[in-house]
Design an enzyme around this catalytic site. Structure first.
Site, PDB file in Angstrom:
ATOM      1  N   GLU A  93       5.240 -12.482   1.087  1.00  0.00           N
ATOM      2  CA  GLU A  93       5.603 -11.518   0.053  1.00  0.00           C
ATOM      3  C   GLU A  93       6.854 -10.740   0.465  1.00  0.00           C
ATOM      4  OE1 GLU A  93       1.848  -9.258  -0.775  1.00  0.00           O
ATOM      5  OE2 GLU A  93       1.105 -10.685   0.715  1.00  0.00           O
TER       6      GLU A  93
ATOM      7  N   HIS B 298      -0.988  -2.604  -4.491  1.00  0.00           N
ATOM      8  CA  HIS B 298      -0.445  -3.479  -5.544  1.00  0.00           C
ATOM      9  C   HIS B 298      -0.512  -2.841  -6.929  1.00  0.00           C
ATOM     10  CE1 HIS B 298       0.078  -6.392  -2.525  1.00  0.00           C
ATOM     11  NE2 HIS B 298      -1.084  -6.991  -2.581  1.00  0.00           N
TER      12      HIS B 298
ATOM     13  N   ARG C  47       0.806  -1.222   0.000  1.00  0.00           N
ATOM     14  CA  ARG C  47       0.000   0.000   0.000  1.00  0.00           C
ATOM     15  C   ARG C  47       0.841   1.275   0.000  1.00  0.00           C
ATOM     16  NH1 ARG C  47      -2.292  -4.035   2.952  1.00  0.00           N
ATOM     17  NH2 ARG C  47      -4.483  -4.495   2.501  1.00  0.00           N
TER      18      ARG C  47
ATOM     19  N   GLN D  75       5.848  -9.363   3.885  1.00  0.00           N
ATOM     20  CA  GLN D  75       4.446  -9.220   4.235  1.00  0.00           C
ATOM     21  C   GLN D  75       3.850 -10.616   4.363  1.00  0.00           C
ATOM     22  OE1 GLN D  75       2.947  -6.172   4.596  1.00  0.00           O
ATOM     23  NE2 GLN D  75       0.778  -6.675   4.755  1.00  0.00           N
TER      24      GLN D  75
ATOM     25  N   ASP E 212      -1.871  -9.496   8.407  1.00  0.00           N
ATOM     26  CA  ASP E 212      -1.681  -8.842   7.119  1.00  0.00           C
ATOM     27  C   ASP E 212      -0.701  -7.699   7.358  1.00  0.00           C
ATOM     28  OD1 ASP E 212      -1.815  -8.013   4.518  1.00  0.00           O
ATOM     29  OD2 ASP E 212      -3.913  -7.367   4.563  1.00  0.00           O
TER      30      ASP E 212
ATOM     31  N   HIS F   3       2.924 -13.041  -5.306  1.00  0.00           N
ATOM     32  CA  HIS F   3       1.770 -13.097  -4.409  1.00  0.00           C
ATOM     33  C   HIS F   3       1.112 -14.476  -4.419  1.00  0.00           C
ATOM     34  CE1 HIS F   3      -1.447 -11.599  -1.940  1.00  0.00           C
ATOM     35  NE2 HIS F   3      -1.092 -10.334  -2.108  1.00  0.00           N
ATOM     36  N   SER F   4       1.921 -15.525  -4.334  1.00  0.00           N
ATOM     37  CA  SER F   4       1.349 -16.871  -4.272  1.00  0.00           C
ATOM     38  C   SER F   4       0.665 -17.101  -2.931  1.00  0.00           C
ATOM     39  CB  SER F   4       2.444 -17.924  -4.480  1.00  0.00           C
ATOM     40  OG  SER F   4       2.867 -17.951  -5.821  1.00  0.00           O
ATOM     41  N   TYR F   5      -0.468 -17.802  -3.005  1.00  0.00           N
ATOM     42  CA  TYR F   5      -1.221 -18.215  -1.819  1.00  0.00           C
ATOM     43  C   TYR F   5      -0.879 -19.678  -1.559  1.00  0.00           C
ATOM     44  CZ  TYR F   5      -4.412 -14.131  -1.957  1.00  0.00           C
ATOM     45  OH  TYR F   5      -4.965 -12.870  -1.920  1.00  0.00           O
TER      46      TYR F   5
END
Length: 379
Positions: free
Chosen positions: A343, A134, A109, A315, A278, A205-207
């Site tokens: 991240e 992002h 952000r 992150q 987060d 940004h893989s989950y």
């Protein structure tokens, strides 16, 4: 008769050739290459497959420079897909998400979407609680990268972000290189140059769902973060400018701790503000790529993910805003906290906090960011 035989032979040859071309490539994770082939903004998209000698497989698409699937062995040798994503390019287009994406220009952000560079004020999109998240409404995750597969274990994605795209100054030429190594690591290197002073902060940004089963939540995963401090956020997820110690708080993961052990303790203001975890942690690794900065483990499968980076922060996002409304690969519903994102990046809103590591890139300079996701098993 001889002429007729030649004609019949030619017809059969053409038919067989057409059939060979029509054969679809299917990955070990069950993805069909044809489901990723289309045109977006005038550019072709496809699915690309990397494999190593251990039969580990990584599938990627150049739409957003995304990791679509990662097949790794669990403690019993069973191959499991350990990231969230979709089965087709159409779902990536229809349901805007950050699943697996190469994020840019600026991951995380920026306060109210405002930056000042060389005395010039720039207004960026305000796409998340009044802030720029992002890279804005159409960040790099929604752009089509040019793809060049070097070999079975390496691919390059490149993209030119034009001056003032999403409000960011400068023509930014960037490249993301994914290498699948024979020690079961995904080595990701980001490079960029600009013709005007700008900011850049890229990440993946893989989950990650290390159970290989997104119907299972992340609460039992064991998380370790090599960080003595973190950057707290307000109720809009914006960093306050403070750097606070993790000691004695629910942010302390210096010792391996279950993700869900304290995640619902909303009496702790930071967990309430973040709707879970987060947050950015200030790493102890001093931007040394050889030092492990974080680790995630599934007790169920024994799959371990170790993370390395030359960035100052990481992150950690625990899928707090997955609402059970998305059907991912194989039609599985993605519920809240079905995954963990790790991240590696500059701290959030660094352009407005000059005392933090700089995200400024000037003409003649080279941006370089490095992240390694290394998989192993622990029985």
């Amino acid at each position: 008769m001889r002429k007729l035989g030649l004609i019949i032979g030619l017809v059969l040859f053409i038919s067989c050739t057409a059939n060979r071309k029509a054969v679809d490539i299917v990955s070990a994770s069950g993805l069909k290459q044809s489901n990723f082939q289309t045109i977006v903004d005038g550019k072709k998209t496809s699915l690309f497959i990397l494999k190593n000698k251990n039969k580990m497989e990584v599938c990627l698409t150049n739409f957003g420079g995304r990791i679509v699937s990662i097949m790794v062995p669990d403690k019993d040798g069973k191959m499991r897909d350990v990231v969230l994503g979709f089965d087709s390019i159409q779902d990536y287009i229809k349901y805007p998400t950050d699943f697996g994406a190469s994020i840019g220009r600026y991951a995380n952000r920026i306060n109210k979407g405002k930056i000042t560079i060389d005395g010039v004020n720039y207004q960026l999109p305000q796409n998340n609680y009044g802030h720029c998240l992002h890279g804005g409404f159409k960040g790099f995750q929604y752009q089509v990268y040019d793809a060049k597969q070097i070999n079975d274990q390496k691919i390059e994605f490149s993209y030119l972000s034009k001056d003032l795209e999403q409000g960011f100054p400068g023509n930014l030429t960037c490249k993301v290189t994914f290498s699948l190594t024979d020690d079961n690591a995904i080595d990701i290197q980001y490079e960029a140059s600009t013709d005007k002073t700008t900011i850049v902060n890229m990440t993946n940004h893989s989950y990650f769902n290390l159970d290989g089963d997104p119907s299972c939540l992340n609460t039992d995963y064991l998380l370790t973060i090599n960080a003595d401090s973190y950057t707290p956020v307000d109720s809009t997820f914006m960093t306050t400018g403070e750097i606070l110690p993790v000691e004695g708080t629910d942010m302390d993961f210096r010792v391996s701790t279950a993700v869900g052990a304290r995640i619902n303790n909303y009496s702790f203001r930071q967990l309430k503000n973040g709707n879970g975890y987060d947050h950015n942690w200030v790493l102890n690794t001093k931007e040394d790529i050889t030092r492990k900065c974080a680790s995630l483990k599934s007790p169920k499968t024994g799959i371990v993910l170790d993370v390395y980076t030359n960035e100052p922060g990481i992150q950690v996002y625990t899928g707090n805003f997955l609402h059970g409304t998305l059907h991912g690969k194989k039609g599985i519903v993605y519920k809240q906290r079905a995954a963990v994102c790790l991240e590696t990046q500059k701290y959030p809103d660094s352009p407005n906090k000059p005392e933090w590591p700089s995200a400024i890139l000037k003409p003649g300079e080279k941006y370089f960011s490095h992240c390694i996701f290394r998989f192993s098993t622990n029985k």
